[in-house]
Enzyme design. Structure first.
Site, mmCIF file in Angstrom:
data_model
loop_
_atom_site.group_PDB
_atom_site.id
_atom_site.type_symbol
_atom_site.label_atom_id
_atom_site.label_comp_id
_atom_site.label_asym_id
_atom_site.label_seq_id
_atom_site.Cartn_x
_atom_site.Cartn_y
_atom_site.Cartn_z
ATOM 1 N N GLY A 6 0.663 -1.559 0.025
ATOM 2 C CA GLY A 6 -0.162 0.120 -0.179
ATOM 3 C C GLY A 6 0.447 1.135 0.130
ATOM 4 N N SER A 7 0.430 1.948 0.916
ATOM 5 C CA SER A 7 0.681 3.664 0.690
ATOM 6 C C SER A 7 2.025 3.996 1.345
ATOM 7 C CB SER A 7 0.537 4.877 1.124
ATOM 8 O OG SER A 7 -1.606 4.555 0.182
ATOM 9 N N THR A 8 2.509 3.280 2.215
ATOM 10 C CA THR A 8 4.079 3.076 2.531
ATOM 11 C C THR A 8 4.749 2.740 1.263
ATOM 12 O OG1 THR A 8 3.902 0.504 3.579
ATOM 13 C CG2 THR A 8 3.399 2.090 5.258
ATOM 14 N N PHE A 9 4.808 1.731 0.477
ATOM 15 C CA PHE A 9 5.117 1.881 -0.540
ATOM 16 C C PHE A 9 5.797 3.196 -1.562
ATOM 17 C CE2 PHE A 9 6.715 -0.248 -5.006
ATOM 18 C CZ PHE A 9 8.188 -0.630 -4.045
ATOM 19 N N LYS A 10 4.723 3.980 -1.314
ATOM 20 C CA LYS A 10 4.677 5.960 -2.121
ATOM 21 C C LYS A 10 6.001 6.148 -1.514
ATOM 22 C CE LYS A 10 -0.125 6.043 -2.515
ATOM 23 N NZ LYS A 10 -0.980 7.384 -2.018
#
Length: 637
Positions: free
Chosen positions: A290-294
């Site tokens: 999810g968004s932690t990969f951003k």
């Protein structure tokens, strides 16, 4: 002639006698000198007996000397069947004490062996049982010392430490991986017996056991305790399918805390399934981040100089079309016109898709691999997963777009925290590790020591500084506000990942996460928390995982003695946020006037009178609106 023959015969006889005598002397020399050790060993084997004494397993410490795996001294039952005169009576008495069948015990006391260990009924006996056996005072029945592994904090760090079996051999976790070091050497009480096994009245000899090698971990007990507490609270509050957390020093790869739920009690491992025992989720579990990969997409775009966070803008209408697919923002209707810093703060998916398309497939996936995704980190824990990346030959624009905001790829928690550490520490990717050193138990001499190991440089210091700036802004102004800590600079990123089952995304079932670190200008600690399928609450990383991470970071501030920061930014509050307010000085004021200044707080009084004599917390302290201020009041003068 006759006498001459006699003389010759005498010489011959003498020569024969000398020859035979030489043979005898040579044989005696051979036996007494050449074969002495061998024959002595054989003889001892006939009349020497050993009662084994088990060595202590090596202790396991945290980095500051707190013992987290130790040993208890117990006793076990050993029989010398040849010394037992009345086998029936002995078997009956022992069977009654040990609560086993008479027939089973009779097999032990009658066995044709020099020493018989009663296993498992006679192992690790309680004090009461051992005392009852001792009072029997039966020849051939012995109680010998054994060492039992003890975990003083029970389920604490259970998947990492692992457990040992009844023979004190490591069966999982670090206990298994370092078993050869942790296991000591048996000692013995040596006594002598005749050919029938009857004990001889000769002095006994004591051979001291050699304890195992001690192990020191990188774990910080205070931070580990905090993580365990917060995961327990999350289980009580949200009843998730799973929960996990890792705390690391981003500048070395040292793991300061690691745990997951469900966990188990190493002392009672028989009560758990193999899956519960062996699945160390922080290194084993793989899922869409999810968004932690951003953070990785952001770091890549900044390193390639493809975006100016403060000056470049993006209009978010709520979705973005890529080929035949429309990828939506989590906010219905979108965020409108934003700078790219605001794209990061708002965790805007379409904005990150735009960044991903700018970066391009080859460049983005090269960075992803350089950050360590797609293969094991090499952490010194067993069961590590490697994650899954798209087959590069099958990556189209849609796959590139979804990867840019953390969907369609599968990673492990240890990969994520290791990669983000590199993004914020100046661009250095370090190999994570948990064993700090192995030490000789008596002298504490270091036998083996681990230190930080650089894998590669992945970013420039300039880019890393920009990443820290953007992630601090997420906590100050964006979705990570629940992780804000007053007077400390906190950076972080929320994540809300939809789970996949049978190739399809599940409805209403998410893994919510938060990656946070502090101080944002000079990171000393980073924490990753993930909660799988929280029940009874709207599932967002900011509302569930960020407050958990905040509590852990607060304890890390104390454990690592991190000082307050100069230049910290005030939090941008929403209407539902708790606000920090500075407490004014009301000492010496009349109570009615003090109450006017303290109207934003809950007041607790001690004493009687009209004047404030003392206040706590003291003036200048910042606490949440609505929290308590205590006033000691008295008479004027």
């Amino acid at each position: 002639m006759f006498f001459k023959n006699i003389h010759v015969r005498i010489k011959i006889v003498l020569i024969v006698i000398i020859f035979l005598f030489s043979l005898i002397v040579g044989k005696v020399f051979y036996i007494q000198v050449i074969q002495y050790d061998k024959l002595k060993k054989s003889a001892n084997g006939l009349w020497s007996r050993n009662l084994p004494i088990e060595a202590n397993r090596g202790l396991i410490y945290d980095r500051n000397g707190v013992v987290i795996a130790t040993n208890l001294t117990t006793t076990s039952l050993v029989l010398i069947p040849n010394q037992i005169k009345d086998k029936e009576s002995t078997a009956r008495s022992l069977a009654s004490i040990l609560n086993v069948e008479y027939e089973e015990m009779y097999k032990h006391v009658s066995k044709k062996t020099s020493i018989e260990r009663v296993h498992p009924e006679g192992r690790r006996l309680s004090y009461e049982v051992a005392n009852a056996i001792s009072e029997l005072k039966i020849d051939g029945v012995y109680l010998v010392k054994e060492s039992k592994r003890n975990y003083p904090y029970d389920t604490y760090l259970s998947h990492t430490l692992g457990f040992v079996g009844i023979d004190n051999q490591g069966l999982s976790g670090l206990e298994l991986m370092y078993n050869d070091y942790l296991t000591g050497s048996y000692g013995a009480i040596k006594y002598y017996s005749d050919a029938k096994g009857n004990r001889l009245e000769l002095a006994e000899a004591y051979e001291k056991p050699q304890d195992g090698i001690n192990m020191t971990l990188t774990i910080n007990h205070k931070i580990q305790t905090s993580l365990e507490r917060e995961l327990d609270n999350a289980v009580i509050k949200y009843n998730p399918d799973q929960a996990l957390g890792i705390v690391m020093d981003p500048n070395s790869g040292e793991i300061l805390a690691i745990s997951s739920r469900p966990n188990f009690s190493p002392s009672n491992y028989q009560n758990y399934t193999t899956e519960e025992i062996n699945r160390n989720l922080p290194v084993w579990a793989t899922y869409e981040p999810g968004s932690t990969f951003k953070i990785i997409t952001l770091a890549t775009a900044l390193e390639e100089k493809l975006v100016d966070l403060n000056n470049d803008t993006f209009f978010d209408s709520g979705g973005i079309k890529v080929e035949n697919a429309t990828l939506h923002c989590w906010k219905h209707g979108g965020h409108g016109n934003q700078t790219f810093l605001e794209v990061v703060e708002n965790s805007c998916n379409p904005g990150f898709v735009q960044l991903g398309l700018k970066i391009g497939k080859d460049t983005l996936f090269n960075y992803i691999k350089n950050f360590g995704f797609g293969k094991k980190t090499g952490v010194d824990l067993n069961g590590e997963g490697s994650g899954i990346l798209f087959n590069e030959n099958k990556i189209g624009l849609v796959e590139l777009a979804t990867t840019s905001f953390g969907q369609g790829v599968s990673v492990t928690p240890i990969q994520q925290i290791t990669a983000v550490s590199a993004a914020i520490n100046g661009g250095y990717l370090y190999k994570p590790y948990i064993v700090k050193s192995l030490n000789e138990p008596e002298t504490n001499t270091v036998i083996k020591e681990n230190s930080k190991q650089l894998v590669r440089k992945v970013l420039s210091e300039e880019t890393s500084e920009k990443v820290r700036y953007a992630l601090e802004s997420v906590v100050t102004n964006g979705t990570g506000r629940p992780a804000f800590i007053d007077k400390y600079r906190v950076g972080g990123k929320t994540g809300t990942a939809q789970k996949v089952k049978n190739g399809r995304y599940m409805v209403g079932n998410y893994i919510v996460s938060f990656m946070g670190f502090l101080p944002a200008d000079d990171p000393k600690v980073i924490v990753y928390v993930a909660v799988d399928n929280a029940k009874g609450v709207t599932q967002y990383g900011g509302t569930i995982a960020a407050p958990i991470a905040r509590n852990i970071l607060l304890d890390a501030i104390d454990a690592l003695e991190i000082e307050e920061r100069i230049g910290w930014s005030e939090k941008e509050y929403n209407y539902y946020d708790k606000k920090y307010i500075e407490i004014p000085n009301v000492v010496g004021m009349k109570v009615k006037d003090a109450l006017k200044l303290l109207k934003s707080f809950k007041i607790e009084f001690t004493g009687t009178g009209e004047v404030v004599k003392y206040q706590t917390p003291s003036s200048g302290t910042r606490i949440y609106e609505g929290e308590s201020v205590r006033l000691l009041v008295g008479s004027e003068g």
